[in-house]
Motif scaffolding. Structure first.
Motif, PDB file in Angstrom:
ATOM      1  N   ILE A   1      -4.101  17.097   0.049  1.00 19.69           N
ATOM      2  CA  ILE A   1      -4.202  15.659  -0.201  1.00 19.69           C
ATOM      3  C   ILE A   1      -2.817  15.182  -0.618  1.00 19.69           C
ATOM      4  CG2 ILE A   1      -5.205  13.887  -1.692  1.00 19.69           C
ATOM      5  CD1 ILE A   1      -7.724  15.550  -1.862  1.00 19.69           C
ATOM      6  N   VAL A   2      -2.404  14.086  -0.051  1.00 12.90           N
ATOM      7  CA  VAL A   2      -1.065  13.549  -0.287  1.00 12.90           C
ATOM      8  C   VAL A   2      -1.151  12.166  -0.918  1.00 12.90           C
ATOM      9  CG1 VAL A   2       1.042  12.739   0.868  1.00 12.90           C
ATOM     10  CG2 VAL A   2      -0.034  14.845   1.598  1.00 12.90           C
ATOM     11  N   VAL A   3      -0.278  11.923  -1.895  1.00 10.03           N
ATOM     12  CA  VAL A   3      -0.093  10.578  -2.436  1.00 10.03           C
ATOM     13  C   VAL A   3       1.143   9.991  -1.777  1.00 10.03           C
ATOM     14  CG1 VAL A   3       0.591   9.254  -4.469  1.00 10.03           C
ATOM     15  CG2 VAL A   3      -1.196  10.933  -4.666  1.00 10.03           C
ATOM     16  N   GLU A   4       0.982   8.846  -1.153  1.00  5.17           N
ATOM     17  CA  GLU A   4       2.095   8.169  -0.488  1.00  5.17           C
ATOM     18  C   GLU A   4       2.332   6.859  -1.225  1.00  5.17           C
ATOM     19  OE1 GLU A   4       4.549   9.035   2.693  1.00  5.17           O
ATOM     20  OE2 GLU A   4       2.484   9.589   3.106  1.00  5.17           O
ATOM     21  N   THR A   5       3.408   6.772  -2.016  1.00 11.28           N
ATOM     22  CA  THR A   5       3.672   5.515  -2.717  1.00 11.28           C
ATOM     23  C   THR A   5       4.083   4.455  -1.695  1.00 11.28           C
ATOM     24  OG1 THR A   5       5.957   6.198  -3.171  1.00 11.28           O
ATOM     25  CG2 THR A   5       4.343   6.604  -4.889  1.00 11.28           C
ATOM     26  N   ILE A   6       3.575   3.250  -1.882  1.00  8.75           N
ATOM     27  CA  ILE A   6       3.905   2.157  -0.972  1.00  8.75           C
ATOM     28  C   ILE A   6       4.381   0.957  -1.774  1.00  8.75           C
ATOM     29  CG2 ILE A   6       2.327   2.916   0.842  1.00  8.75           C
ATOM     30  CD1 ILE A   6       0.325   0.871  -0.081  1.00  8.75           C
ATOM     31  N   HIS A   7       5.176   0.122  -1.127  1.00  8.90           N
ATOM     32  CA  HIS A   7       5.717  -1.062  -1.773  1.00  8.90           C
ATOM     33  C   HIS A   7       4.624  -2.118  -1.951  1.00  8.90           C
ATOM     34  CE1 HIS A   7       9.874   0.252  -1.502  1.00  8.90           C
ATOM     35  NE2 HIS A   7       9.674   0.580  -0.246  1.00  8.90           N
ATOM     36  N   TYR A   8       4.766  -2.900  -3.018  1.00  7.47           N
ATOM     37  CA  TYR A   8       3.918  -4.079  -3.169  1.00  7.47           C
ATOM     38  C   TYR A   8       4.391  -5.129  -2.165  1.00  7.47           C
ATOM     39  CZ  TYR A   8       1.880  -2.309  -7.512  1.00  7.47           C
ATOM     40  OH  TYR A   8       1.191  -1.571  -8.436  1.00  7.47           O
ATOM     41  N   PRO A   9       3.491  -6.037  -1.761  1.00  9.63           N
ATOM     42  CA  PRO A   9       3.883  -7.048  -0.766  1.00  9.63           C
ATOM     43  C   PRO A   9       5.123  -7.852  -1.155  1.00  9.63           C
ATOM     44  CG  PRO A   9       1.512  -7.069  -1.071  1.00  9.63           C
ATOM     45  CD  PRO A   9       2.061  -6.127  -2.097  1.00  9.63           C
ATOM     46  N   ASP A  10       5.287  -8.162  -2.473  1.00  8.64           N
ATOM     47  CA  ASP A  10       6.448  -8.968  -2.876  1.00  8.64           C
ATOM     48  C   ASP A  10       7.745  -8.162  -2.889  1.00  8.64           C
ATOM     49  OD1 ASP A  10       5.890  -7.410  -5.059  1.00  8.64           O
ATOM     50  OD2 ASP A  10       5.906  -9.032  -6.527  1.00  8.64           O
ATOM     51  N   GLU A  11       7.651  -6.838  -2.647  1.00  9.41           N
ATOM     52  CA  GLU A  11       8.851  -6.002  -2.563  1.00  9.41           C
ATOM     53  C   GLU A  11       9.365  -5.897  -1.120  1.00  9.41           C
ATOM     54  OE1 GLU A  11       8.423  -2.785  -6.170  1.00  9.41           O
ATOM     55  OE2 GLU A  11       7.187  -2.446  -4.387  1.00  9.41           O
ATOM     56  N   VAL A  12       8.540  -6.314  -0.177  1.00  8.47           N
ATOM     57  CA  VAL A  12       8.942  -6.290   1.237  1.00  8.47           C
ATOM     58  C   VAL A  12       9.478  -7.678   1.599  1.00  8.47           C
ATOM     59  CG1 VAL A  12       8.179  -5.954   3.610  1.00  8.47           C
ATOM     60  CG2 VAL A  12       7.204  -4.555   1.781  1.00  8.47           C
TER      61      VAL A  12
END
Length: 285
Positions: free
Chosen positions: A159-170
């Motif tokens: 199982i992998v945790v993939e951190t993703i940006h918040y919408p306001d960071e894109v």
């Protein structure tokens, strides 16, 4: 593998004690800065421009600049208490979505999860459920003093945790300069471009992609370390022609792709002799 974080992943009333490990590592070659004269490493001192003095670590405080030269001081105790409050919360999967719904621009860094003591069965359950449904989980978690939006998914057996940006960071695509809105594309050009893409399409094999610059840099370092004579060769790779006409460039690329692609020879069909044929042959002989 070094454990970076310990906690609990939960979905519904199921709690899975897990440990987190970095899934990737930076292979960049770090170069130090030396004083050219005596070859000693350069130091970076922390100084106060107002007092014109070196500042010790214990004399430094953290602050947020809310306006030009206007700060709000934040005590270490306040920051630690806030961090502890968030870290004590379980990492709860709040939604399940399809992986294809998330654009790659959102993805940041990958971490492996392994089950802690007593968590193997629940870990395997979540892994199988995610695999069978083809879904990924969306969760929030604290990593290094930052609340991260994360994807929980399966990669091979883990199982992998993939951190993703918040919408306001894109950043907004509309802010990118000089992006053409709509251009008229000729059918012949488009068909040739699609044909070129098809010609260059293959299966993704990660191991065939190498960091040529890093390899060359390490070879240079080893040679200089061993006092060997070093000569940097020129790039012998053929430079692309400066073709102004788009159609000419597409056609030239397509021709090169066809010539570079290895030819596949079709296997010859084996002639099979049936029992009836064998009998007929025997009778006539």
């Amino acid at each position: 593998m070094h454990t970076m974080w310990k906690g609990t992943i939960s979905f519904g009333l199921v709690n899975i004690p897990v440990k987190m490990h970095a899934a990737t590592e930076n292979k960049d070659i770090k170069l130090r800065q030396l004083h050219k004269k005596c070859k000693m490493p350069i130091k970076y001192e922390k100084t106060c421009p107002n007092c014109d003095k070196d500042v010790k670590s214990e004399d430094i405080v953290k602050a947020y600049e809310y306006a030009k030269n206007k700060f709000v001081i934040l005590d270490d105790e306040e920051l630690e208490a806030l961090k502890k409050e968030q870290e004590d919360k379980a990492v709860e999967i709040v939604d399940f979505v399809q992986l294809e719904e998330i654009d790659p621009v959102y993805f940041e860094k990958s971490y492996y999860l392994s089950p802690s003591e007593g968590g193997s069965k629940a870990y395997a359950l979540l892994r199988e459920a995610l695999t069978d449904t083809g879904k990924i989980g969306i969760a929030k978690m604290m990593i290094r003093s930052k609340e991260q939006l994360a994807v929980i998914r399966v990669y091979k057996t883990a199982i992998v945790v993939e951190t993703i940006h918040y919408p306001d960071e894109v950043r907004e695509v509309g802010d990118v300069p000089n992006v053409p809105s709509q251009e008229s594309v000729g059918k012949k050009e488009l068909d040739t471009a699609k044909l070129l893409i098809e010609q260059l399409t293959t299966e993704f094999e990660p191991k065939k992609y190498k960091d040529n610059y890093r390899t060359a840099l390490m070879e240079l370092i080893e040679a200089k370390k061993n006092n060997e004579e070093v000569e940097i060769g020129k790039d012998t790779k053929e430079k692309p022609d400066n073709v102004v006409n788009l159609m000419d460039a597409l056609q030239e690329s397509l021709d090169r792709a066809k010539s570079d692609k290895p030819k596949t020879t079709k296997p010859k069909k084996k002639t099979t002799t049936t029992k009836r044929d064998a009998k007929t042959k025997k009778a006539t002989s």
